[in-house]
Every structure is written in C-alpha cells, then in structure tokens.
Scaffold this motif. Structure first.
Motif, PDB file in Angstrom:
ATOM      1  N   ILE A   5    -102.937 -19.724 -36.938  1.00 50.39           N
ATOM      2  CA  ILE A   5    -103.896 -19.556 -35.832  1.00 50.39           C
ATOM      3  C   ILE A   5    -104.208 -18.062 -35.661  1.00 50.39           C
ATOM      4  O   ILE A   5    -103.383 -17.294 -35.182  1.00 50.39           O
ATOM      5  N   LEU A  10    -112.124 -23.415 -31.657  1.00 53.00           N
ATOM      6  CA  LEU A  10    -110.770 -22.867 -31.474  1.00 53.00           C
ATOM      7  C   LEU A  10    -110.670 -21.439 -32.007  1.00 53.00           C
ATOM      8  O   LEU A  10    -109.599 -20.971 -32.363  1.00 53.00           O
ATOM      9  N   ASP A  52    -115.984 -28.575 -29.564  1.00 52.99           N
ATOM     10  CA  ASP A  52    -114.720 -27.988 -30.032  1.00 52.99           C
ATOM     11  C   ASP A  52    -114.987 -26.588 -30.543  1.00 52.99           C
ATOM     12  O   ASP A  52    -115.987 -26.359 -31.226  1.00 52.99           O
ATOM     13  N   LYS A  55     -99.694 -24.605 -39.061  1.00 54.40           N
ATOM     14  CA  LYS A  55    -101.078 -24.097 -38.903  1.00 54.40           C
ATOM     15  C   LYS A  55    -101.059 -22.582 -38.830  1.00 54.40           C
ATOM     16  O   LYS A  55    -100.103 -21.994 -38.332  1.00 54.40           O
ATOM     17  N   ASN A  65    -106.912 -29.537 -22.500  1.00 55.51           N
ATOM     18  CA  ASN A  65    -107.264 -30.636 -23.410  1.00 55.51           C
ATOM     19  C   ASN A  65    -107.574 -30.217 -24.834  1.00 55.51           C
ATOM     20  O   ASN A  65    -107.920 -31.055 -25.661  1.00 55.51           O
ATOM     21  N   ILE A  66    -107.501 -28.902 -25.102  1.00 56.60           N
ATOM     22  CA  ILE A  66    -107.717 -28.501 -26.502  1.00 56.60           C
ATOM     23  C   ILE A  66    -106.423 -28.758 -27.266  1.00 56.60           C
ATOM     24  O   ILE A  66    -105.428 -29.183 -26.673  1.00 56.60           O
ATOM     25  N   ASP A  67    -106.425 -28.495 -28.561  1.00 54.92           N
ATOM     26  CA  ASP A  67    -105.210 -28.643 -29.362  1.00 54.92           C
ATOM     27  C   ASP A  67    -104.026 -27.997 -28.634  1.00 54.92           C
ATOM     28  O   ASP A  67    -104.125 -26.860 -28.163  1.00 54.92           O
ATOM     29  N   LYS A  68    -102.887 -28.721 -28.551  1.00 49.25           N
ATOM     30  CA  LYS A  68    -101.813 -28.259 -27.647  1.00 49.25           C
ATOM     31  C   LYS A  68    -101.169 -26.945 -28.106  1.00 49.25           C
ATOM     32  O   LYS A  68    -100.766 -26.134 -27.277  1.00 49.25           O
ATOM     33  N   ASP A  69    -101.159 -26.684 -29.430  1.00 53.42           N
ATOM     34  CA  ASP A  69    -100.595 -25.412 -29.896  1.00 53.42           C
ATOM     35  C   ASP A  69    -101.482 -24.230 -29.476  1.00 53.42           C
ATOM     36  O   ASP A  69    -100.989 -23.165 -29.110  1.00 53.42           O
ATOM     37  N   HIS A  70    -102.783 -24.440 -29.558  1.00 49.42           N
ATOM     38  CA  HIS A  70    -103.701 -23.370 -29.126  1.00 49.42           C
ATOM     39  C   HIS A  70    -103.563 -23.123 -27.626  1.00 49.42           C
ATOM     40  O   HIS A  70    -103.549 -21.988 -27.164  1.00 49.42           O
ATOM     41  N   ASN A  97     -96.405 -24.884 -36.372  1.00 52.35           N
ATOM     42  CA  ASN A  97     -96.442 -26.254 -36.904  1.00 52.35           C
ATOM     43  C   ASN A  97     -97.311 -26.382 -38.156  1.00 52.35           C
ATOM     44  O   ASN A  97     -98.180 -27.253 -38.242  1.00 52.35           O
ATOM     45  N   HIS A 122    -100.941 -23.713 -25.736  1.00 52.13           N
ATOM     46  CA  HIS A 122     -99.649 -23.072 -25.477  1.00 52.13           C
ATOM     47  C   HIS A 122     -99.738 -21.569 -25.789  1.00 52.13           C
ATOM     48  O   HIS A 122     -99.269 -20.717 -25.035  1.00 52.13           O
TER      49      HIS A 122
END
Ligand code: CTP
Length: 429
Positions: free
Chosen positions: A100, A53, A51, A98, A13-18, A96, A20
C-alpha cells in the motif's frame, strides 16, 4: 449527493487495511504534533461513491518527519522516496500480502516562474489553504482530517462539495491553466469521465488560454510526456465518444495539433473502433493508442511526425499507429483477398489491426483475426535448412509462401508442407 461534513462512515467501509492505515497515520501524526489530511482523487471519488484507494496525504507541516516516524514505528513500512526540495516523501506499507503506497507532501505554496522555460514550482512551506489553492479544481481540493479527534472531517475551503453536488469542474484561480496547461486536458477528462460540466468562467479562461497569443509558448514549456499522460487517460476513458467531442469542442485538441479537425468521418471511425473493441476487451489494455491513431489519421505525414515528437511517443507506439494507418489504406484497395489481407496484417499488433479495421469496410480483417492469423505451419525453418535452403531471409520467404498456401488449404499436413517447400526450393534454383 447529501450534504456531508464528515466521511468517517465512508472511510470505515473501504478496504479494512487501508482504513486501519489511515487511522494509524492520524494517531502517529498527533504524537509528533503534525496535522495530516487525506486529499485529492481519493476524497473526490469516495464522495462520489467510487472506489479509489490512492492515498495522498498532506502534512502540516513536515511530511519527511511523518515519513521517518512511520518507518521507525512500523516494521512493515519502508521509505520508497524522499524529495527534500519538494518536501515530499513516499512510503510503502506491506500489509497482508498487499503493497500500500502512501504519498506524503508537506503543505506548501507553489509559485510558478512563468518566464522560465520548463517551470518547476518553487516550494516554500506554508499551511493547508495555500496548499489546496495550488491544486487544479475545487473538487480535487477537498481535504479530510486524519487526526483522532476529528477523523473524517472534511475541510472544504473552496466550495468543492457544492461543485461535486452540482457536477461542476471549476478552477481555483484564474492563472490555473497558465500555471499548468495540462490542466486543460484534465478539465475535459474529468468532465467526460464524471459527466460533469466545465463551469462557465473556467470554460472562458480555458478558451482564453487556448486562443491566446502566448499559447504556443505555453505548450512548448510543458514536457511532452505530461501531455501524453493526460491524453492517454482521456482516450482510455470508457466514455470515449463524449471525451473526443469535448476534446474538440473545448479547443483542447490544439494542445496535440492545431490542424486536427472533428469531422463526421472521424466520429464514425471512433464509433466503429469502439464497437470493434467490445470483442477485444481482454486483449487490449491501452485502447488510447487506437483512438490517437484515428484522430491523427487525416494529418499530413509531417504533421503526424510532429504529434509523435511533441507527445514523446516511444518507437513502439509510433509503429502501432503507422502500421495501422498504412494497413487501413492498403486494405481499401481493389481486389483484396484473404492472402493479401494476411500479407498486409501479418506481424501487426492487435491495436494496429483495429485501427486498420476502423478505417475500412474490409470484412476479411475479421477472417484474419479469427482464422488466418491462427494458422500455424508444422514445418520449421530448421526443416527448410535441412532441405538445403541456406540460412537467411529465404527461409522466412519460403515459410511465408507455404503459409499463404495453407490459408487456402488449412488441412495441409507436415508432409504436404514439405512437398510444397521442395517445389519452392526448386523454383529458386
Ligand atoms: N493536481 C493538480 N494539477 C495537476 C495534477 C494534479 O492540481 N496537473 C492535484 C489534484 O489536486 C489531484 C492531485 O494532485 O487531485 C492528485 O493528482 P492525480 O493523482 O494525477 O489525479 P487524481 O485527482 O488523483 O485523479 P485520478 O484518480 O484520475 O488519478
């Protein structure tokens, strides 16, 4: 909090890019025969429902190899740092739009040589448990497996989950605060931030270190900027009144200056600053400097100087505090009017002005913030030079005088300002 053994569903459920990214890192780790675990604040916060990340990963047992492999496999992954001595690396993924960042550390055991002055840990490669035990608190020593076969599984070797549930800040071994005295500030920071209690034995160890004969020695060993970083976090907390209370009651204030005191007047100033800050939430990112200024307010000048030096404050931050305290003092004098308030506060940062306002009953400060500080002259320095004023400090002095006149008469036009300028120039001759 429910009993949890696996946080895969939370990670999904966290940001989907993180998310993945974490699964990919787990897969690559497996391919190169490494075990990787998510650790630290992100695990703690996700379990608490917050939250976070900030990806911190420990690798059993070669972080550099994992970093190199990630860079080779993913064109959007760059190596940003590699420290062979500490067996750590940092990579940055560009996904995308971002950036990270991912911190990677080899599972390691640190031994601190407490005889040396600035202790840098000696690092030797070891396995996960030894890595986790070198950390500060049980709630920060939880690890989560990233490998595909048990992705999300929590490794809880020190009952961190229980302490999260029971809201306890607990060190992992009795030398923890001696190994790293900044952890004393971290302990109260987490207590104030999360509304946790410092566990009894941890409290006793903290007190013992704070009151010990070797305390001064210990403090000298830590770099001042590390203390500053922690104080900044602590005084930036939204729960500032509680943070200041624990700062004094725990004795941790001694890390800043042993002469500080938790008096009623300080409590009131902090409360007042907090109220004032509500109106300036958009203007101020770093409110900690205001609270630090108010906390050191009653120290002597030389004690204040030693706080500034010990915390390695840069000149801009020292100026903010000094300007604020001095303005606070001046604005308490008798016969202060709008002009004098303007003269005292002009060119001061909003942080200094809030320090001053927290120290006085002067209502004219509001007028300064909302009105007088916004008054602008139509006439410029160039106009004055054209009228014959020699280039130099007189230009500024005349502009200030006209501005003071305009405070009492905000409707002044450019012509009116020029008239006043001419009169002032004549007076000067
Ligand atoms: N750590 C430690 N001792 C310190 C600082 C950090 O043991 N003096 C460990 C803790 O396990 C911590 C991790 O390093 O969880 C990451 O440190 P940091 O990013 O500073 O703190 P977080 O726990 O992530 O907290 P925050 O979210 O407030 O940054």
């Amino acid at each position: 909090m429910q009993e949890v053994k696996n946080i895969k569903n939370i990670l999904e459920n966290i940001d989907k890019d993180h998310f993945h990214l974490l699964t990919e890192i787990g897969k690559i780790s497996k391919e190169i025969n490494q075990k990787s675990y998510l650790v630290g604040g992100m695990v703690r916060d996700l379990l608490l429902g917050f939250d976070n990340l900030d990806i911190d990963i420990v690798v059993e047992n070669n972080a550099a190899l994992l970093a190199d492999t990630l860079v080779k496999k993913f064109p959007n992954c760059e190596l940003s740092a590699k420290h062979d001595r500490f067996h750590t690396a940092k990579v940055i993924f560009h996904i995308n739009g971002k950036k990270i960042p991912v911190d990677l550390a080899t599972t390691r055991e640190e031994t601190y040589d407490n005889e040396k002055l600035a202790p840098l840990p000696e690092v030797t490669i070891s396995e996960l448990k030894k890595d986790l035990i070198r950390r500060d608190f049980t709630i920060n020593a939880l690890a989560v497996s990233l490998l595909p076969n048990n992705f999300g599984e929590i490794v809880d070797l020190f009952n961190g989950l229980d302490d999260l549930r029971n809201k306890k800040i607990k060190i992992l071994h009795e030398k923890s605060f001696i190994d790293d005295p900044t952890r004393m500030i971290r302990a109260i920071r987490f207590a104030a931030k999360l509304n946790f209690e410092i566990e009894e034995k941890t409290q006793a160890f903290l007190k013992e270190v704070i009151e010990s004969k070797q305390f001064d020695n210990l403090i000298e060993k830590i770099r001042g900027d590390r203390v500053k970083i922690e104080i900044r976090y602590l005084f930036n907390l939204p729960t500032i009144e509680n943070a200041i209370k624990i700062f004094f009651e725990s004795g941790v204030y001694r890390m800043v200056n042993t002469e500080l005191a938790y008096k009623e007047v300080l409590k009131n100033r902090i409360k007042k600053a907090e109220e004032i800050l509500w109106d300036h939430l958009d203007d101020i990112a770093e409110k900690w400097i205001i609270y630090l200024g108010l906390t050191v307010c009653d120290l002597t000048n030389s004690q204040k100087e030693s706080v500034f030096i010990n915390l390695h404050l840069p000149s801009g931050e020292i100026k903010t505090i000094k300007d604020g305290l001095k303005a606070g003092e001046k604005l308490q004098e008798k016969n202060i009017d709008s002009i004098k308030t303007f003269q005292v506060l002009k060119n001061h940062s909003i942080e200094s002005i809030i320090i001053a306002k927290s120290l006085t009953q002067n209502n004219l400060i509001d007028e300064y913030i909302n009105k007088t500080s916004k008054i602008k002259l139509n006439i410029t320095g160039q106009d004055l030079i054209k009228l014959g004023v020699p280039q130099g400090k007189q230009v500024g002095e005349i502009l200030d005088k006209i501005l003071e006149l305009k405070i009492n008469n905000p409707e002044m036009s450019k012509e009116d300002e020029e008239e006043e300028a001419k009169k002032l120039i004549l007076d000067l001759r």
